[in-house]
Write an enzyme that holds these catalytic residues in place. Structure first.
Site, short mmCIF file in Angstrom:
data_model
loop_
_atom_site.label_atom_id
_atom_site.label_comp_id
_atom_site.label_asym_id
_atom_site.label_seq_id
_atom_site.Cartn_x
_atom_site.Cartn_y
_atom_site.Cartn_z
N SER A 210 0.80 -1.22 0.00
CA SER A 210 0.00 0.00 0.00
C SER A 210 0.84 1.28 0.00
CB SER A 210 -0.97 0.02 1.18
OG SER A 210 -0.28 0.22 2.39
N LYS B 291 0.75 4.56 6.87
CA LYS B 291 0.16 5.34 5.77
C LYS B 291 0.70 6.77 5.84
CE LYS B 291 -3.01 2.13 4.74
NZ LYS B 291 -2.60 1.11 3.82
#
Length: 182
Positions: free
Chosen positions: A44, A91
């Site tokens: 990701s 993230k």
């Protein structure tokens, strides 16, 4: 003579046990209070951080007066599915407390700006639906850099991460090879 050897052996063993206990206590303190050590399991965050990379984050970064900023890569705990379990994630911060985040025409716009957010870290152009988010005070909005293959805030039941769930600001990848993370 035999008693002296036995006494020396006991002293030596005690010293080794003491060293191991002290080293373990220091490592535990560093890992729980100063450094967050994580392995990245998914793609990701490609190409900033690759699957299998090992990273360090500073647990002190936001405790010593610095506030989380847009663009920071962070380690945090969050509920990503319908159950109560939290998952440790890595993230990038996109939306700050009190901001609106609009995703339209595959670009991000902050607070109704007509200029899209400059994101040189993306490996490819984002291909996603349009979204509108209003980040509550005390919370942040996170997305992966590899937007086309990231299960991020766009898909979580609660897209906002409270500040107290941010564990660390990532600053370095140490395996494989050393690389500063921005």
């Amino acid at each position: 003579m035999k008693e002296s050897r036995q006494s020396n052996w006991k002293k030596e063993l005690f010293e080794w046990v003491r060293i191991i206990v002290m080293a373990s206590a220091i490592a535990f303190f560093i890992n729980t209070c100063i450094i967050a050590n994580s392995r990245v399991p998914t793609g990701s965050m490609e190409t900033t951080i690759m699957p299998g990379d090992r990273i360090f984050g500073s647990r002190l970064a936001y405790k010593l007066g610095e506030d989380p900023k847009r663009g920071d890569v962070v380690i945090f705990d969050h509920r990503t599915g319908p159950g109560p379990e939290e998952t440790r994630l890595v993230k990038r911060i996109i939306g700050l407390p009190g901001e609106t985040v609009d995703i339209r025409n595959n670009q991000i716009y902050i607070n109704g700006s007509e200029t899209p957010l400059h994101e040189p870290y993306l490996p490819e152009k984002m291909d996603t639906e349009d979204y509108h988010f209003e980040v509550p005070e005390g919370c942040y909005f996170m997305l992966g850099d590899n937007r086309n293959n990231s299960a991020d805030a766009r898909y979580w039941p609660d897209p906002y991460v409270p500040e107290n769930k941010i564990l660390a600001k990532v600053f370095i990848r140490y395996y494989p090879g050393i690389k500063a993370i921005h």
